[in-house]
Design a protein around this motif. Structure first.
Motif, PDB file in Angstrom:
ATOM      1  N   UNK A 155       0.840  -1.139  -0.063  1.00 55.56           N
ATOM      2  CA  UNK A 155       0.019   0.117  -0.093  1.00 55.56           C
ATOM      3  C   UNK A 155       0.938   1.277   0.034  1.00 55.56           C
ATOM      4  N   UNK A 156       0.621   1.976  -1.116  1.00 56.84           N
ATOM      5  CA  UNK A 156       1.651   3.377  -1.122  1.00 56.84           C
ATOM      6  C   UNK A 156       0.644   4.507  -0.817  1.00 56.84           C
ATOM      7  N   UNK A 157      -0.637   4.449  -1.150  1.00 58.26           N
ATOM      8  CA  UNK A 157      -1.529   5.840  -0.951  1.00 58.26           C
ATOM      9  C   UNK A 157      -2.807   5.422  -0.330  1.00 58.26           C
ATOM     10  N   UNK A 158      -3.262   6.167   0.261  1.00 56.25           N
ATOM     11  CA  UNK A 158      -4.902   6.173   0.870  1.00 56.25           C
ATOM     12  C   UNK A 158      -5.354   7.509   0.052  1.00 56.25           C
ATOM     13  N   UNK A 159      -6.646   7.013  -0.572  1.00 57.83           N
ATOM     14  CA  UNK A 159      -7.233   8.137  -1.549  1.00 57.83           C
ATOM     15  C   UNK A 159      -8.498   8.515  -1.118  1.00 57.83           C
ATOM     16  N   UNK A 160      -8.960   9.595  -1.001  1.00 58.51           N
ATOM     17  CA  UNK A 160     -10.384   9.902  -0.561  1.00 58.51           C
ATOM     18  C   UNK A 160     -11.287   9.999  -2.004  1.00 58.51           C
ATOM     19  N   UNK A 161     -12.194   9.283  -2.055  1.00 63.32           N
ATOM     20  CA  UNK A 161     -13.063   9.125  -3.207  1.00 63.32           C
ATOM     21  C   UNK A 161     -14.466   9.793  -2.614  1.00 63.32           C
ATOM     22  N   UNK A 162     -14.368  11.160  -2.731  1.00 62.83           N
ATOM     23  CA  UNK A 162     -15.636  11.789  -2.631  1.00 62.83           C
ATOM     24  C   UNK A 162     -16.921  11.648  -3.077  1.00 62.83           C
ATOM     25  N   UNK A 163     -17.030  11.421  -4.351  1.00 58.58           N
ATOM     26  CA  UNK A 163     -18.273  11.456  -5.038  1.00 58.58           C
ATOM     27  C   UNK A 163     -18.807  10.169  -4.459  1.00 58.58           C
ATOM     28  N   UNK A 164     -18.271   8.951  -4.448  1.00 60.42           N
ATOM     29  CA  UNK A 164     -18.947   7.559  -3.890  1.00 60.42           C
ATOM     30  C   UNK A 164     -19.124   7.759  -2.316  1.00 60.42           C
ATOM     31  N   UNK A 165     -18.122   8.473  -1.700  1.00 63.76           N
ATOM     32  CA  UNK A 165     -18.467   8.792  -0.100  1.00 63.76           C
ATOM     33  C   UNK A 165     -19.703   9.629   0.035  1.00 63.76           C
ATOM     34  N   UNK A 166     -19.848  10.579  -0.839  1.00 66.92           N
ATOM     35  CA  UNK A 166     -21.085  11.540  -0.376  1.00 66.92           C
ATOM     36  C   UNK A 166     -22.271  10.816  -0.620  1.00 66.92           C
ATOM     37  N   UNK A 167     -22.376   9.875  -1.801  1.00 66.45           N
ATOM     38  CA  UNK A 167     -23.462   8.860  -1.912  1.00 66.45           C
ATOM     39  C   UNK A 167     -23.550   8.010  -0.892  1.00 66.45           C
ATOM     40  N   UNK A 168     -22.584   7.521  -0.288  1.00 69.08           N
ATOM     41  CA  UNK A 168     -22.622   6.241   0.583  1.00 69.08           C
ATOM     42  C   UNK A 168     -23.201   6.665   2.031  1.00 69.08           C
ATOM     43  N   UNK A 169     -23.047   7.988   2.323  1.00 68.37           N
ATOM     44  CA  UNK A 169     -23.103   8.247   3.557  1.00 68.37           C
ATOM     45  C   UNK A 169     -24.619   9.288   3.528  1.00 68.37           C
ATOM     46  N   UNK A 171     -25.044  12.095   1.928  1.00 68.74           N
ATOM     47  CA  UNK A 171     -24.591  13.553   1.970  1.00 68.74           C
ATOM     48  C   UNK A 171     -25.849  14.284   1.176  1.00 68.74           C
ATOM     49  N   UNK A 172     -26.503  15.447   1.538  1.00 70.06           N
ATOM     50  CA  UNK A 172     -27.461  16.040   0.836  1.00 70.06           C
ATOM     51  C   UNK A 172     -26.691  17.049  -0.120  1.00 70.06           C
ATOM     52  N   UNK A 173     -25.980  16.603  -1.084  1.00 71.83           N
ATOM     53  CA  UNK A 173     -25.437  17.254  -2.343  1.00 71.83           C
ATOM     54  C   UNK A 173     -25.015  16.537  -3.312  1.00 71.83           C
ATOM     55  N   UNK A 174     -25.028  17.174  -4.566  1.00 70.46           N
ATOM     56  CA  UNK A 174     -24.440  16.496  -5.845  1.00 70.46           C
ATOM     57  C   UNK A 174     -23.384  17.186  -6.280  1.00 70.46           C
ATOM     58  N   UNK A 175     -22.962  18.100  -5.758  1.00 69.94           N
ATOM     59  CA  UNK A 175     -21.690  18.747  -6.210  1.00 69.94           C
ATOM     60  C   UNK A 175     -20.403  18.359  -5.396  1.00 69.94           C
ATOM     61  N   UNK A 176     -19.637  17.472  -6.148  1.00 69.14           N
ATOM     62  CA  UNK A 176     -18.499  16.958  -5.254  1.00 69.14           C
ATOM     63  C   UNK A 176     -17.539  17.986  -5.109  1.00 69.14           C
ATOM     64  N   UNK A 177     -17.065  17.886  -3.658  1.00 71.58           N
ATOM     65  CA  UNK A 177     -15.959  18.678  -3.396  1.00 71.58           C
ATOM     66  C   UNK A 177     -16.528  20.059  -2.801  1.00 71.58           C
ATOM     67  N   UNK A 178     -17.748  20.444  -3.105  1.00 73.29           N
ATOM     68  CA  UNK A 178     -18.296  21.788  -2.414  1.00 73.29           C
ATOM     69  C   UNK A 178     -19.097  21.415  -1.457  1.00 73.29           C
ATOM     70  N   UNK A 179     -19.357  22.375  -0.475  1.00 70.06           N
ATOM     71  CA  UNK A 179     -20.003  22.045   0.766  1.00 70.06           C
ATOM     72  C   UNK A 179     -21.600  21.697   0.584  1.00 70.06           C
TER      73      UNK A 179
END
Ligand code: GLV
Ligand code: MG
Length: 320
Positions: A155-169, A171-179
């Motif tokens: 393992x070399x990197x740990x990567x944040x996957x915001x689009x899938x993460x937002x969907x999986x929790x 989160x009430x937004x479709x704009x990836x990376x914005x609040x």
């Protein structure tokens, strides 16, 4: 401490494996890393063709100045083993890492490690050379992030996957990376970013931020990238050539910070030596520096060197 050499990954360029034109084009872009995708940027029926395109492109070469990565499908699909067997079997000598998306448990990393080892042995490749990049994209993955980071020395990197993460929790937004609208008391991603960063730093991995989907908005990209860079992340995905320069700029130290770091390192080495008085805390100009300053300077200096900066000021020991 890891003994893997972790190369600079300020800009991580995503390219769909289904597009030979784009696989070709990235050769000339100044990204530190690219990943050829067989996952979400490729339609299910196009996946076999994407695997073939990727093997052909990697073997044709011309990417050696970049970290060469292929993103396979996650272990809950029917595609993962075939992605790995075909791509690593076909182009294992010309590829640096496999990116595993939607990682949820350490066992999923171990499974990939075992499969890679078998393929390396079967093809006579150096065993253990190919690294793993683990994408954290849901709550279970984040909860298990320490175990995931340490599940394999690959393992070399740990990567944040915001689009899938937002969907999986949810989160009430479709704009990836914005609040998300309605959350007005801070950064909704702060905990996730910090949790990933802590795992990366605790286990000597690189922490990489995910995509920003408004590809025409380079200022927006810089703003969002600037947040994870300020926390200590090492790089971010780029989806468009215009984002490459922005990522390289945001994740490189500024020249003045790099010069300052190198000065601290030289001054500290001199003043702690017998010739410099064997002191622990000393003044550099108006600033008091000590062992903690040296550690901070080492980080900036390593990032600056990896980014190709050269120092513009030399340290001169005071006249005795
Ligand atoms: C990337 O894979 C993401 O889901 O943001
Ligand atoms: Mg994803």
């Amino acid at each position: 401490m890891t003994d893997r050499i972790l190369r600079s990954r300020r800009s991580n360029l995503a390219v769909p494996g289904s597009s030979p034109k784009m696989l070709d084009k990235i050769r000339n872009l100044p990204a530190d890393q690219f990943f050829m995708d067989i996952e979400d940027a490729v339609a299910p029926i196009a996946k076999p063709e994407a695997r073939r395109n990727i093997v052909a492109a990697l073997n044709e070469g011309g990417y050696d100045d970049k970290v060469r990565v292929v993103r396979v499908n996650d272990w809950t699909t029917e595609w993962t083993y075939q992605d790995v067997v075909e791509v690593v079997g076909g182009a294992g000598a010309n590829l640096d890492c496999i990116m595993l998306p939607k990682v949820q448990t350490a066992e999923q990393v171990v499974a990939l490690d075992l499969l890679l080892t078998q393929i390396e042995k079967a093809h006579g490749f150096e065993v253990g050379r190919i690294g793993i990049e683990a994408q954290i994209e849901n709550a279970l993955g984040l909860i298990n992030v320490d175990a995931i980071a340490t599940a394999s020395p690959r393992v070399e990197t740990i990567i944040f996957g915001p689009a899938d993460f937002m969907a999986s929790i949810n989160m009430k937004s479709l704009v990836v990376g914005e609040q998300p609208p309605g959350y007005d008391v801070g950064d909704a991603y702060h905990y996730i970013l910090m949790r990933i960063l802590m795992a990366a730093r605790a286990h000597d991995k690189l922490a990489i931020d995910g995509p920003y989907l408004q590809i025409k908005d380079v200022e927006g990209y810089k703003r969002v990238a600037g947040r994870s860079a300020a926390l200590g992340f090492d790089g971010k995905w780029v989806l468009h050539p215009d984002q490459v320069a922005a990522a390289n700029e945001v994740f490189s130290p500024r020249q003045e910070d790099y010069d300052h770091a190198e000065l601290i390192l030289d001054a500290y080495e001199y003043f702690t030596s017998a010739a410099g008085g064997a002191r622990g805390a000393v003044m550099l100009g108006d600033e008091m520096i000590d062992e903690a300053s040296r550690k901070m300077a080492l980080v900036i200096s390593a990032k600056g060197r990896a980014a190709g900066l050269s120092r513009t000021q030399a340290f001169t020991p005071p006249e005795s």
